[in-house]
Design an enzyme around this catalytic site. Structure first.
Site, PDB file in Angstrom:
ATOM      1  N   SER A 214       5.439   5.032   8.834  1.00  0.00           N
ATOM      2  CA  SER A 214       4.838   4.761   7.532  1.00  0.00           C
ATOM      3  C   SER A 214       5.809   5.201   6.437  1.00  0.00           C
ATOM      4  O   SER A 214       6.381   6.292   6.500  1.00  0.00           O
ATOM      5  CB  SER A 214       3.523   5.526   7.369  1.00  0.00           C
TER       6      SER A 214
ATOM      7  N   ASN B  16       0.842  -1.201   0.000  1.00  0.00           N
ATOM      8  CA  ASN B  16       0.000   0.000   0.000  1.00  0.00           C
ATOM      9  C   ASN B  16       0.870   1.241   0.000  1.00  0.00           C
ATOM     10  O   ASN B  16       1.956   1.260   0.572  1.00  0.00           O
ATOM     11  CB  ASN B  16      -0.970  -0.015   1.192  1.00  0.00           C
TER      12      ASN B  16
ATOM     13  N   ASN C 257       5.768  -1.811  11.592  1.00  0.00           N
ATOM     14  CA  ASN C 257       5.012  -1.276  10.470  1.00  0.00           C
ATOM     15  C   ASN C 257       5.365  -2.061   9.201  1.00  0.00           C
ATOM     16  O   ASN C 257       6.070  -3.063   9.256  1.00  0.00           O
ATOM     17  CB  ASN C 257       5.325   0.214  10.285  1.00  0.00           C
TER      18      ASN C 257
ATOM     19  N   LYS D 146       5.002   3.285  17.099  1.00  0.00           N
ATOM     20  CA  LYS D 146       5.087   2.238  16.082  1.00  0.00           C
ATOM     21  C   LYS D 146       6.357   2.436  15.255  1.00  0.00           C
ATOM     22  O   LYS D 146       6.562   3.506  14.666  1.00  0.00           O
ATOM     23  CB  LYS D 146       3.853   2.290  15.178  1.00  0.00           C
TER      24      LYS D 146
ATOM     25  N   PHE E 157      -1.911   8.115   4.314  1.00  0.00           N
ATOM     26  CA  PHE E 157      -2.713   8.698   5.403  1.00  0.00           C
ATOM     27  C   PHE E 157      -3.986   9.373   4.877  1.00  0.00           C
ATOM     28  O   PHE E 157      -4.341  10.489   5.288  1.00  0.00           O
ATOM     29  CB  PHE E 157      -1.916   9.722   6.210  1.00  0.00           C
TER      30      PHE E 157
ATOM     31  N   ASN F 222       4.910   5.967   3.443  1.00  0.00           N
ATOM     32  CA  ASN F 222       4.126   6.587   2.378  1.00  0.00           C
ATOM     33  C   ASN F 222       3.882   8.078   2.546  1.00  0.00           C
ATOM     34  O   ASN F 222       3.187   8.687   1.740  1.00  0.00           O
ATOM     35  CB  ASN F 222       2.783   5.858   2.246  1.00  0.00           C
ATOM     36  N   THR F 223       4.425   8.666   3.608  1.00  0.00           N
ATOM     37  CA  THR F 223       4.411  10.121   3.792  1.00  0.00           C
ATOM     38  C   THR F 223       5.857  10.593   3.716  1.00  0.00           C
ATOM     39  O   THR F 223       6.676  10.186   4.554  1.00  0.00           O
ATOM     40  CB  THR F 223       3.787  10.511   5.144  1.00  0.00           C
TER      41      THR F 223
END
Length: 361
Positions: free
Chosen positions: A180, A115, A251, A222, A119, A182-183
Site C-alpha cells: 500500500s 485512495n 496493488n 500482495k 488502513f 498510503n502507510t
C-alpha cells in the site's frame, strides 16, 4: 438499474460517504436470512468456473478485493452476489482511523479511483468478533494484514504476527500487504531480503498456530505495480523461496500517466481502468518467473469478462475486483461469471483451469 438509477444518486455524494452508504445497505441485507440464499440461487456461477486452489474450493475465480469491506460488515451480502471468495481488511493489530478526509476520489473520465485511506479499520479483535459470528459461508474469506501506522518497519513483523495469532481460527487465507502506498515506509518492506524474512515469520506463525486452531491458512503476498523490473523479479523470487503459497498482482499504483481527470493530481494509490494492461503484463511476468508453480491472484482494472479472461490467460488462477464495482454495480459479478463461461465455451475449454497461463508459456 444501477447505471441509470443508483449510480447517479451515489455519485452526487462524496466518494467515501457513498462507500459507507453502500456498505450500510449491504450490511442490512446480510442480516436478512432469506435474501442471501435467494441471491445465491440467482447469481451462482456455472460448474465450468469451479476449481481448487490452495486446497480450497472456489465456485468462481472472481473475488472481492481488500479495501471495500475492511471490517467484514457485509460478508453474507457480498458472497451472495456470486463471488468465489472475499478478501477483507486491511486489518492492523490495533484500531486506527486512517488518514484525514477527503481520502477517496473518483476519476470519472478515467473510470478510476484514487485512495489514501491509510488502513482505517477497527482492529484485529473487532474483525475476529465479526468473522466468528458469521454463518457458514459459501465462499472462502481471506484476511489482508498490515502494520499500524506508528509501528516502525523494524518492528513490523510483530504487527503481522499479532494479526495472524488473533485471526488464524477465522481466516481462510492471509494476505501480507507490504505494497500500500498510503502507510509511510510500508513499501520498503517489499525489498527482497526483508520480505523473505517476513514471509517466513508469518508462515512459522501459521504452522505454530495449527495446533491451537486446527487449521493452517495459506499465506499470500500482495505486490505493487511500481517496482523496477529487477526489484519485482527479486521480490517474486523472495516470496517463492520463502515458501509463500501465492502472489497477488497488483496493488494500486502511484503512476499517473495518461489520465484525464482533474483529480488525477490527488496523492494516493490509483486503481481501476488505467491498471488493466499493466497488471495483466505483470501477472504474465510473475507467471514466467515462477514457472507457473505459484498461484497468482490478478487484480487491477477488471471491468469486463474479456479483461478477466486476459488475466487468466496471462497466468492468474484467481481474480479480484473493486473499482469496477463502483462504476458497474453489483451486477458486475454475475456478468463476469457469465461472460467467462461464454468465452470458455467459445474456445472449447471445459474448465477455467484449462486457460491459466496459456499466453505466458
Amino acid at each position: 438499474m444501477y447505471p441509470r438509477l443508483a449510480r447517479p444518486l451515489l455519485f452526487r455524494l462524496d466518494a467515501e460517504d457513498a462507500h459507507h452508504l453502500t456498505l450500510s445497505v449491504l450490511e442490512a441485507a446480510s442480516k436478512v436470512p432469506a435474501w442471501p440464499a435467494l441471491a445465491r440461487a440467482v447469481m451462482s456461477p456455472g460448474a465450468e468456473l469451479a476449481q481448487t486452489v490452495f486446497g480450497q474450493s472456489f465456485a468462481s475465480p472472481i473475488g472481492l478485493a481488500a479495501g471495500l469491506d475492511k471490517n467484514a460488515v457485509a460478508v453474507p451480502a457480498f458472497a451472495a452476489l456470486g463471488f468465489g471468495f472475499l478478501e477483507v481488511g486491511t486489518v492492523t493489530p490495533r484500531p486506527q482511523p486512517g488518514n484525514e478526509r477527503p481520502r477517496l476520489f473518483r476519476l470519472l473520465e478515467d473510470e478510476a479511483l484514487i485512495n489514501r485511506m491509510g488502513f482505517n479499520n477497527a482492529g484485529a479483535e473487532a474483525l475476529h468478533a465479526r468473522l466468528s459470528a458469521l454463518p457458514t459461508q459459501s465462499a472462502p474469506v481471506w484476511v489482508n494484514i498490515g502494520r499500524n501506522k506508528d509501528t516502525p518497519n523494524e518492528e513490523a513483523a510483530g504487527d503481522y504476527l499479532k494479526c495472524v495469532h488473533a485471526l488464524q481460527d477465522v481466516a481462510d487465507a492471509f494476505v501480507i500487504n507490504v505494497s500500500s502506498p498510503n502507510t509511510p515506509g510500508l513499501r520498503a518492506l517489499q525489498a527482497a531480503d526483508g520480505l523473505g524474512e517476513l514471509v517466513r515469520a508469518v508462515l512459522d506463525a501459521t504452522e505454530a498456530g495449527r495446533v491451537r486452531t486446527l487449521r493452517r491458512p495459506p499465506v499470500l503476498v500482495k505486490l505493487a505495480p511500481d517496482l523496477h523490473p529487477a526489484d519485482f523479479e527479486a521480490s517474486v523470487g523472495a516470496v517463492q523461496d520463502a515458501g509463500a503459497h501465492g502472489l497477488i498482482v497488483s496493488n494500486t499504483t502511484l503512476g499517473r500517466a495518461g489520465l484525464f481527470s482533474e483529480k488525477s493530481s490527488e496523492t494516493g494509490g490509483l486503481s481501476g481502468r488505467p491498471l488493466t494492461q499493466k497488471s495483466t503484463a505483470l501477472i504474465g511476468e510473475a507467471y514466467r518467473l515462477t514457472g507457473g508453480t505459484l498461484p497468482i491472484v490478478g487484480v487491477g482494472g477488471i471491468f469486463s469478462a474479456a479483461d478477466a479472461y486476459a488475466k487468466l490467460r496471462a497466468g492468474a488462477s484467481l481474480l479480484e475486483v473493486y473499482s469496477a464495482l463502483v462504476y458497474e454495480g453489483p451486477g458486475l459479478v454475475r456478468r463476469l461469471n457469465r461472460g467467462l463461461a461464454d468465452l470458455l465455451a467459445r474456445d472449447g475449454v471445459a474448465n477455467v483451469a484449462g486457460i491459466i497461463g496459456v499466453d505466458a508459456r
